[in-house]
Write a protein that holds these residues in place. Structure first.
Motif, PDB file in Angstrom:
ATOM      1  N   CYS A 361       0.271 -12.221 104.881  1.00  0.00           N
ATOM      2  CA  CYS A 361      -0.062 -12.920 103.634  1.00  0.00           C
ATOM      3  C   CYS A 361       0.832 -14.129 103.380  1.00  0.00           C
ATOM      4  CB  CYS A 361       0.030 -11.964 102.447  1.00  0.00           C
ATOM      5  SG  CYS A 361      -1.297 -10.746 102.390  1.00  0.00           S
ATOM      6  N   ILE A 362       2.062 -14.097 103.905  1.00  0.00           N
ATOM      7  CA  ILE A 362       2.978 -15.212 103.647  1.00  0.00           C
ATOM      8  C   ILE A 362       2.516 -16.488 104.350  1.00  0.00           C
ATOM      9  CG2 ILE A 362       4.598 -14.995 105.577  1.00  0.00           C
ATOM     10  CD1 ILE A 362       6.840 -15.166 103.419  1.00  0.00           C
ATOM     11  N   ARG A 363       1.574 -16.350 105.279  1.00  0.00           N
ATOM     12  CA  ARG A 363       0.994 -17.531 105.932  1.00  0.00           C
ATOM     13  C   ARG A 363       0.226 -18.398 104.945  1.00  0.00           C
ATOM     14  NH1 ARG A 363      -2.731 -15.104 110.311  1.00  0.00           N
ATOM     15  NH2 ARG A 363      -3.276 -17.296 110.509  1.00  0.00           N
ATOM     16  N   TYR A 364      -0.231 -17.814 103.842  1.00  0.00           N
ATOM     17  CA  TYR A 364      -1.074 -18.545 102.887  1.00  0.00           C
ATOM     18  C   TYR A 364      -0.316 -19.024 101.656  1.00  0.00           C
ATOM     19  CZ  TYR A 364      -4.422 -16.197 105.854  1.00  0.00           C
ATOM     20  OH  TYR A 364      -5.108 -15.733 106.946  1.00  0.00           O
ATOM     21  N   GLY A 365       0.913 -18.554 101.454  1.00  0.00           N
ATOM     22  CA  GLY A 365       1.695 -19.001 100.304  1.00  0.00           C
ATOM     23  C   GLY A 365       2.793 -18.006  99.964  1.00  0.00           C
ATOM     24  N   GLN A 366       3.641 -18.392  99.014  1.00  0.00           N
ATOM     25  CA  GLN A 366       4.771 -17.547  98.623  1.00  0.00           C
ATOM     26  C   GLN A 366       4.297 -16.292  97.896  1.00  0.00           C
ATOM     27  OE1 GLN A 366       7.281 -20.295  96.391  1.00  0.00           O
ATOM     28  NE2 GLN A 366       8.696 -20.397  98.117  1.00  0.00           N
ATOM     29  N   ILE A 367       4.918 -15.165  98.249  1.00  0.00           N
ATOM     30  CA  ILE A 367       4.550 -13.871  97.670  1.00  0.00           C
ATOM     31  C   ILE A 367       5.575 -13.486  96.614  1.00  0.00           C
ATOM     32  CG2 ILE A 367       4.220 -11.418  98.162  1.00  0.00           C
ATOM     33  CD1 ILE A 367       3.431 -12.249 101.020  1.00  0.00           C
ATOM     34  N   GLU A 368       5.078 -13.084  95.460  1.00  0.00           N
ATOM     35  CA  GLU A 368       5.972 -12.635  94.392  1.00  0.00           C
ATOM     36  C   GLU A 368       6.278 -11.143  94.495  1.00  0.00           C
ATOM     37  OE1 GLU A 368       6.006 -12.336  89.505  1.00  0.00           O
ATOM     38  OE2 GLU A 368       4.741 -13.831  90.489  1.00  0.00           O
ATOM     39  N   LYS A 369       5.240 -10.351  94.811  1.00  0.00           N
ATOM     40  CA  LYS A 369       5.437  -8.900  94.812  1.00  0.00           C
ATOM     41  C   LYS A 369       4.343  -8.218  95.632  1.00  0.00           C
ATOM     42  CE  LYS A 369       6.455  -5.187  91.503  1.00  0.00           C
ATOM     43  NZ  LYS A 369       6.438  -4.820  90.068  1.00  0.00           N
ATOM     44  N   ILE A 370       4.702  -7.116  96.298  1.00  0.00           N
ATOM     45  CA  ILE A 370       3.730  -6.290  97.014  1.00  0.00           C
ATOM     46  C   ILE A 370       3.857  -4.857  96.517  1.00  0.00           C
ATOM     47  CG2 ILE A 370       2.981  -5.381  99.257  1.00  0.00           C
ATOM     48  CD1 ILE A 370       4.099  -7.850 100.566  1.00  0.00           C
ATOM     49  N   GLU A 371       2.737  -4.243  96.164  1.00  0.00           N
ATOM     50  CA  GLU A 371       2.737  -2.856  95.687  1.00  0.00           C
ATOM     51  C   GLU A 371       1.787  -2.028  96.554  1.00  0.00           C
ATOM     52  OE1 GLU A 371       4.411  -1.129  93.593  1.00  0.00           O
ATOM     53  OE2 GLU A 371       5.571  -2.692  92.564  1.00  0.00           O
ATOM     54  N   ILE A 372       2.312  -0.928  97.100  1.00  0.00           N
ATOM     55  CA  ILE A 372       1.495   0.021  97.860  1.00  0.00           C
ATOM     56  C   ILE A 372       1.714   1.407  97.249  1.00  0.00           C
ATOM     57  CG2 ILE A 372       0.943   0.972 100.129  1.00  0.00           C
ATOM     58  CD1 ILE A 372       2.185  -1.460 101.412  1.00  0.00           C
ATOM     59  N   PRO A 373       0.835   1.872  96.349  1.00  0.00           N
ATOM     60  CA  PRO A 373       1.000   3.205  95.749  1.00  0.00           C
ATOM     61  C   PRO A 373       1.055   4.290  96.820  1.00  0.00           C
ATOM     62  CG  PRO A 373      -0.678   1.951  94.587  1.00  0.00           C
ATOM     63  CD  PRO A 373      -0.352   1.177  95.822  1.00  0.00           C
ATOM     64  N   PHE A 390      -1.731  -4.032  96.909  1.00  0.00           N
ATOM     65  CA  PHE A 390      -1.793  -5.166  95.986  1.00  0.00           C
ATOM     66  C   PHE A 390      -0.741  -6.194  96.383  1.00  0.00           C
ATOM     67  CE2 PHE A 390      -3.163  -1.369  93.781  1.00  0.00           C
ATOM     68  CZ  PHE A 390      -4.342  -1.766  93.173  1.00  0.00           C
ATOM     69  N   VAL A 391      -1.163  -7.454  96.471  1.00  0.00           N
ATOM     70  CA  VAL A 391      -0.253  -8.557  96.784  1.00  0.00           C
ATOM     71  C   VAL A 391      -0.376  -9.597  95.684  1.00  0.00           C
ATOM     72  CG1 VAL A 391       0.381 -10.352  98.431  1.00  0.00           C
ATOM     73  CG2 VAL A 391      -0.486  -8.164  99.262  1.00  0.00           C
ATOM     74  N   LYS A 392       0.759  -9.895  95.032  1.00  0.00           N
ATOM     75  CA  LYS A 392       0.762 -10.911  93.976  1.00  0.00           C
ATOM     76  C   LYS A 392       1.437 -12.166  94.507  1.00  0.00           C
ATOM     77  CE  LYS A 392       2.078 -11.884  89.194  1.00  0.00           C
ATOM     78  NZ  LYS A 392       2.745 -11.392  87.978  1.00  0.00           N
ATOM     79  N   PHE A 393       0.710 -13.287  94.468  1.00  0.00           N
ATOM     80  CA  PHE A 393       1.246 -14.570  94.888  1.00  0.00           C
ATOM     81  C   PHE A 393       1.809 -15.316  93.680  1.00  0.00           C
ATOM     82  CE2 PHE A 393      -1.775 -13.400  98.135  1.00  0.00           C
ATOM     83  CZ  PHE A 393      -1.226 -13.876  99.311  1.00  0.00           C
ATOM     84  N   TYR A 394       2.623 -16.328  93.954  1.00  0.00           N
ATOM     85  CA  TYR A 394       3.164 -17.138  92.858  1.00  0.00           C
ATOM     86  C   TYR A 394       2.088 -18.047  92.262  1.00  0.00           C
ATOM     87  CZ  TYR A 394       8.057 -15.799  93.410  1.00  0.00           C
ATOM     88  OH  TYR A 394       9.232 -15.100  93.422  1.00  0.00           O
ATOM     89  N   TYR A 395       1.087 -18.413  93.093  1.00  0.00           N
ATOM     90  CA  TYR A 395       0.051 -19.338  92.627  1.00  0.00           C
ATOM     91  C   TYR A 395      -1.325 -18.794  93.000  1.00  0.00           C
ATOM     92  CZ  TYR A 395       4.174 -22.313  92.475  1.00  0.00           C
ATOM     93  OH  TYR A 395       5.416 -22.797  92.235  1.00  0.00           O
ATOM     94  N   GLN A 396      -2.351 -19.296  92.307  1.00  0.00           N
ATOM     95  CA  GLN A 396      -3.707 -18.778  92.494  1.00  0.00           C
ATOM     96  C   GLN A 396      -4.359 -19.302  93.770  1.00  0.00           C
ATOM     97  OE1 GLN A 396      -7.601 -19.381  89.957  1.00  0.00           O
ATOM     98  NE2 GLN A 396      -6.200 -18.082  88.817  1.00  0.00           N
ATOM     99  N   ILE A 397      -4.042 -20.523  94.184  1.00  0.00           N
ATOM    100  CA  ILE A 397      -4.682 -21.092  95.378  1.00  0.00           C
ATOM    101  C   ILE A 397      -4.352 -20.282  96.634  1.00  0.00           C
ATOM    102  CG2 ILE A 397      -4.701 -23.104  96.915  1.00  0.00           C
ATOM    103  CD1 ILE A 397      -4.669 -24.890  94.493  1.00  0.00           C
ATOM    104  N   PRO A 398      -3.076 -19.919  96.884  1.00  0.00           N
ATOM    105  CA  PRO A 398      -2.805 -19.047  98.042  1.00  0.00           C
ATOM    106  C   PRO A 398      -3.526 -17.700  97.959  1.00  0.00           C
ATOM    107  CG  PRO A 398      -0.779 -20.025  97.232  1.00  0.00           C
ATOM    108  CD  PRO A 398      -1.828 -20.347  96.236  1.00  0.00           C
TER     109      PRO A 398
END
Length: 435
Positions: A361-373, A390-398
């Motif tokens: 996922c980091i290939r598409y942009g900066q990652i803020e947080k990853i959650e795997i229940p 769940f992967v939360k990016f810093y921006y919506q475009i990535p």
């Protein structure tokens, strides 16, 4: 004298014992480092080729297209003026050019240029320069020629077939060779149009094996992870007060790229205890029957689930409902079908999965947080969110880019399903949307 000899022997024994203990410690450390290196090698070998390769649309950028222009058959056409033949030969062989047809007569070239610049940069945000280098009308104002400024811009544009322009007008994007063959061969034109019409009729898809508790929003969320649909119908049993799905639907994408992607990814996909079956709809459309004023398919039959009172309970319907907010683009992307519950019990496999999803996922942009229940190790209890990532990016475009590119890819021989997830509910650690 005897005392000195005894002391010397005792001293030598102590030194020997100390030397043996040092050697044992060194051997133990050496064994530990070797075991750690073997574990690392095993992990590296496991990580190889987990992600399926993303399909790339190839173009003839490496060919010497200017020499091809001189050898073009269009130059031998006796019915065309010389300047038109030269232009058409360039259109046919220049690898940076694309044709846009069905253009409304009241649209200006500047409008089209701005529209495609915006479209291409939204498809590939890495493109920094203006994607369209030049634009001009063809022989008539009903079609125009676009010249892309880079290989990346051309690759992004090739993925489009029909695009939605202003006032719900659909314009067609295609390669010049195919377009010119159609307009320059009047004898084959009619047959080709009929073939295209048959192909268009054959782009409608059937998807069966759906769990009957899934609603329209749930199925649409699955389907639209591969592209935008222009038709969708989830067939339902209407013999009871509550309409219940019959487990199959018909739908159609706006472009053939999404159709091919869905056909490849959804067939035999495991959902619950069922496997999906997808295929193109064959033959002429069938006439629907009408029951209580509602259209029903010609093979209409009742379902025993229609009489199941449990499915009518508000609590059950709330659990099975995915609200419209989950379909709205956000900075959070949800991944399904990437792992089994058993994988999440093991710490090594969990860390490996976390690293794999992060590195991809980091290939598409900066990652803020990853959650795997994960399931509870002591009790073994699994809440319904276990199995999701769940992967939360810093921006919506990535996030948009990751959702688009990773949908339909394979991970450990599993087909990945992606969708957006509401950011607010993610921040509150609400990983199961209940409406």
């Amino acid at each position: 004298m005897n005392q000195e000899v005894e002391n010397k022997e005792i001293k030598e024994q102590k030194e020997q014992i100390e030397q043996e203990s040092d050697d044992n410690e060194k051997n133990e450390k050496k064994e530990q480092t070797q075991q750690q290196e073997q574990k690392k090698k095993k992990k590296k070998n496991k990580k190889k080729k987990k992600w399926g390769e993303e399909e790339e649309i190839m173009t003839d950028f490496d060919d010497d297209w200017q020499n091809k222009v001189k050898l073009s058959k269009i130059l031998q056409d006796p019915d065309l003026p010389q300047h038109i033949k030269e232009k058409y030969a360039i259109y046919e062989n220049n690898p940076y050019m694309m044709i846009v047809s069905n253009v409304p007569l009241n649209v200006q070239l500047k409008e089209l240029e701005e529209y495609f610049n915006t479209l291409i940069t939204s498809l590939d945000p890495k493109i920094t320069e203006r994607p369209i280098k030049a634009i001009e009308y063809g022989a008539t104002k009903s079609w125009v020629v676009l010249e892309c400024s880079s290989k990346e811009a051309k690759r992004a544009l090739v993925t489009q077939d029909q695009v939605q322009f202003v006032n719900n007008c659909k314009i067609k994007v295609e390669r010049p060779r195919k377009f010119l063959e159609r307009i320059l061969n009047p004898q084959a034109k009619e047959g080709e149009l009929n073939a295209e019409q048959k192909q268009e009729d054959n782009t409608r898809l059937y998807l069966g094996g759906l769990p009957t508790y899934l609603r329209d929003e749930d199925v649409m969320k699955l389907i639209q992870s591969f592209g935008t649909t222009k038709y969708f119908n989830l067939v339902k049993d209407t013999t009871s007060n509550t309409e219940i799905s019959k487990g199959y639907c018909f739908f159609e994408f706006e472009n053939t790229v999404s159709t091919a992607k869905a056909l490849k990814a959804l067939n035999n996909l495991q959902i619950g205890d069922k496997k999906l079956k997808i295929c193109k709809v064959q033959g002429e459309p069938q006439q629907n029957k009408k029951i209580n004023g509602r259209d029903q398919p010609s093979n209409y039959a009742g379902s025993f689930l229609a009489s199941c009172d449990l499915l009518r309970m508000p609590q059950v319907q709330q659990m099975l409902t995915i609200p419209q907010s989950a379909l709205i683009p956000s900075k959070v992307v949800q991944f399904l079908n990437m792992c089994s519950i058993e994988d999440l019990y093991e710490d090594d496999l969990y860390e490996e999965l976390m690293e794999d999803i992060r590195s991809e996922c980091i290939r598409y942009g900066q990652i803020e947080k990853i959650e795997i229940p994960r399931p509870d190790k002591e009790s073994g209890f699994c809440n319904p969110a276990v199995g999701k990532i769940f992967v939360k990016f810093y921006y919506q475009i990535p996030a948009k880019k990751a959702k688009f590119h990773l949908a339909g890819r394979t991970y450990n021989k599993r087909t990945v399903i992606t969708s957006f997830y509401p950011e607010e509910q993610f921040d509150y650690k609400d990983y199961l949307i209940n409406g």
